[in-house]
Design a protein around this motif. Structure first.
Motif, mmCIF file in Angstrom:
data_model
loop_
_atom_site.group_PDB
_atom_site.id
_atom_site.type_symbol
_atom_site.label_atom_id
_atom_site.label_comp_id
_atom_site.label_asym_id
_atom_site.label_seq_id
_atom_site.Cartn_x
_atom_site.Cartn_y
_atom_site.Cartn_z
ATOM 1 N N SER A 150 -71.570 -14.476 7.582
ATOM 2 C CA SER A 150 -71.743 -13.787 8.865
ATOM 3 C C SER A 150 -73.025 -12.969 8.894
ATOM 4 C CB SER A 150 -70.544 -12.889 9.148
ATOM 5 O OG SER A 150 -70.397 -11.905 8.139
ATOM 6 N N VAL A 151 -73.387 -12.405 7.747
ATOM 7 C CA VAL A 151 -74.636 -11.645 7.671
ATOM 8 C C VAL A 151 -75.828 -12.590 7.704
ATOM 9 C CG1 VAL A 151 -76.049 -10.145 6.206
ATOM 10 C CG2 VAL A 151 -73.600 -9.690 6.457
ATOM 11 N N LEU A 152 -75.767 -13.673 6.926
ATOM 12 C CA LEU A 152 -76.900 -14.592 6.829
ATOM 13 C C LEU A 152 -77.176 -15.321 8.141
ATOM 14 C CD1 LEU A 152 -76.258 -16.119 3.297
ATOM 15 C CD2 LEU A 152 -78.017 -14.465 3.927
ATOM 16 N N GLN A 153 -76.143 -15.529 8.927
ATOM 17 C CA GLN A 153 -76.317 -16.283 10.164
ATOM 18 C C GLN A 153 -76.759 -15.436 11.346
ATOM 19 O OE1 GLN A 153 -72.528 -18.231 10.607
ATOM 20 N NE2 GLN A 153 -72.895 -19.641 8.876
ATOM 21 N N ASP A 167 -82.946 -17.114 6.750
ATOM 22 C CA ASP A 167 -84.333 -17.588 6.705
ATOM 23 C C ASP A 167 -85.253 -16.483 6.183
ATOM 24 O OD1 ASP A 167 -83.493 -19.983 7.772
ATOM 25 O OD2 ASP A 167 -83.954 -19.399 9.838
ATOM 26 N N HIS A 168 -85.019 -15.277 6.675
ATOM 27 C CA HIS A 168 -85.836 -14.130 6.283
ATOM 28 C C HIS A 168 -85.760 -13.893 4.773
ATOM 29 C CE1 HIS A 168 -87.441 -10.028 6.261
ATOM 30 N NE2 HIS A 168 -86.332 -9.630 5.669
ATOM 31 N N LYS A 169 -84.546 -13.827 4.241
ATOM 32 C CA LYS A 169 -84.388 -13.518 2.813
ATOM 33 C C LYS A 169 -84.883 -14.670 1.936
ATOM 34 C CE LYS A 169 -83.085 -10.242 1.493
ATOM 35 N NZ LYS A 169 -83.792 -8.955 1.268
ATOM 36 N N GLN A 170 -84.732 -15.890 2.374
ATOM 37 C CA GLN A 170 -85.222 -17.029 1.598
ATOM 38 C C GLN A 170 -86.733 -16.968 1.422
ATOM 39 O OE1 GLN A 170 -83.698 -19.014 -0.216
ATOM 40 N NE2 GLN A 170 -81.981 -20.092 0.714
ATOM 41 N N CYS A 171 -87.424 -16.511 2.455
ATOM 42 C CA CYS A 171 -88.885 -16.425 2.383
ATOM 43 C C CYS A 171 -89.357 -15.405 1.349
ATOM 44 C CB CYS A 171 -89.446 -16.062 3.753
ATOM 45 S SG CYS A 171 -89.437 -17.416 4.940
#
Length: 352
Positions: A66-69, A84-88
């Motif tokens: 829920s947080v990641l989406q 997407d933000h954290k993956q970068c």
């Protein structure tokens, strides 16, 4: 008995009678670029930091779906969703190994904060000098216990917690070892001046006398962090950035290299000035003591055998230096052994 927290590499020792251990927290100020991370590591080394630190996250273990989406569109965003933000901004395990080797090559210690169990397991394999527990996991006692079981030094930030929780952290780690440091921290970016409460450092020293106390600062500027050292912090952690104006929420309360270097210089200068808790005449004071120190002198000439009274004495800067004014009451009633002239310095050799 005061225990020192001894790091395994680099000849660095953190202890109550040791120089302040200064950590340059890169965090995610590398913007997800490994070359930028290396530039920051080099900058930290040039500034005089003892260690650089990053953060390691397995985002699917740290965050729920829920947080990641959630949509994440703002001036600091690196992606449309938080995932997407954290993956970068996340480095792979191979990249971490590369950064550790780079730090070792240029001669600065390398450490990291694991944000979840897989990251903790991975960081244990790197044989780092310590593992850092961030404030976000300070109340995660099962996680802290897992880190303590590895019997490696721990540094724990205590932002967002009350004293009772910090005491629980202390008890949890102490069940395994005492090789740890508790950092006072205010987890606001930047931290408001009236929330910093540096007096907590003295509280920690009182409550946790057998471990090391430090400060992780998120304030703007360097003065508060220098003051923390004066109050007993033996570990200082501050974020480092190449530019305050870069995208990301940490940059505003980070220090650019010129600021970080000044912080290190001020801390080292303060350490020299702090010295030791021994109050005595210092060698640098001797010539001034001879010039300024007052002595007991004769108010008028007296003859051999005279019994001294208060009216016989004055206090002046004299040459040679005589009996100190603090002994005035002790010499009243003493008898002089020889004739003494007006303004003559009074010495014990001249008295019965």
């Amino acid at each position: 008995m005061v225990l020192d927290l001894t790091f395994k590499k680099g000849g660095k020792v953190v202890g109550k009678n040791q120089p302040t251990f200064i950590i340059a927290e890169i965090g995610q100020n590398h913007q997800g670029n490994i070359q930028t991370a290396k530039v920051l590591i080099e900058a930290a080394k040039e500034c005089g930091a003892d260690c650089v630190k990053l953060q390691k996250t397995c985002i699917y273990e740290k965050y729920s779906k829920s947080v990641l989406q959630k949509p994440y569109r703002n001036q600091n965003s690196w992606g449309d969703t938080y995932e997407d933000h954290k993956q970068c901004l996340e480095f792979s395990e191979d990249q971490f190994v590369d950064l550790q080797k780079f730090a070792s090559k240029i001669g600065i210690l390398f450490a990291a904060s694991p944000m979840d169990y897989p990251s903790l397991k991975f960081l244990k394999t790197l044989d780092m000098p310590f593992i850092k527990i961030g404030s976000g996991d300070c109340n995660n006692l099962p996680f802290i216990e897992s880190a303590a079981q590895a019997n490696v030094p721990l540094i724990v930030s205590t932002g967002m917690q009350n004293l009772e929780m910090v005491q629980s952290v202390y008890k949890t780690i102490s069940a395994y070892h005492k090789k740890f440091c508790l950092l006072h921290c205010v987890s606001a970016y930047p931290a408001p001046l009236d929330d910093i409460n540096l007096s907590v450092l003295k509280l920690y020293e009182e409550k946790f006398p057998d471990v090391i106390i430090g400060y992780s600062g998120h304030e703007i500027g360097i003065d508060i962090s220098v003051a923390a050292v004066a109050l007993g912090a033996k570990v200082i952690e501050r974020h480092i950035t190449l530019n305050h104006n870069q995208k990301g929420s940490d940059h505003i309360c980070s220090l650019e290299p010129c600021e970080f270097k000044l912080l290190v210089q001020k801390i080292r200068t303060l350490e020299v000035a702090m010295g030791s808790p021994i109050k005595e005449l210092r060698s640098s004071e001797v010539p001034f003591s001879r010039k300024f120190t007052k002595s007991i002198v004769l108010a008028h000439a007296v003859r051999k055998g005279h019994r001294l009274s208060l009216n016989d004495l004055k206090i002046k800067v004299a040459d040679p230096i005589g009996i100190q004014p603090s002994s005035l009451n002790d010499i009243i009633g003493k008898i002089v052994k020889r004739n003494l002239g007006e303004d003559e310095s009074l010495t014990y050799e001249a008295l019965y």
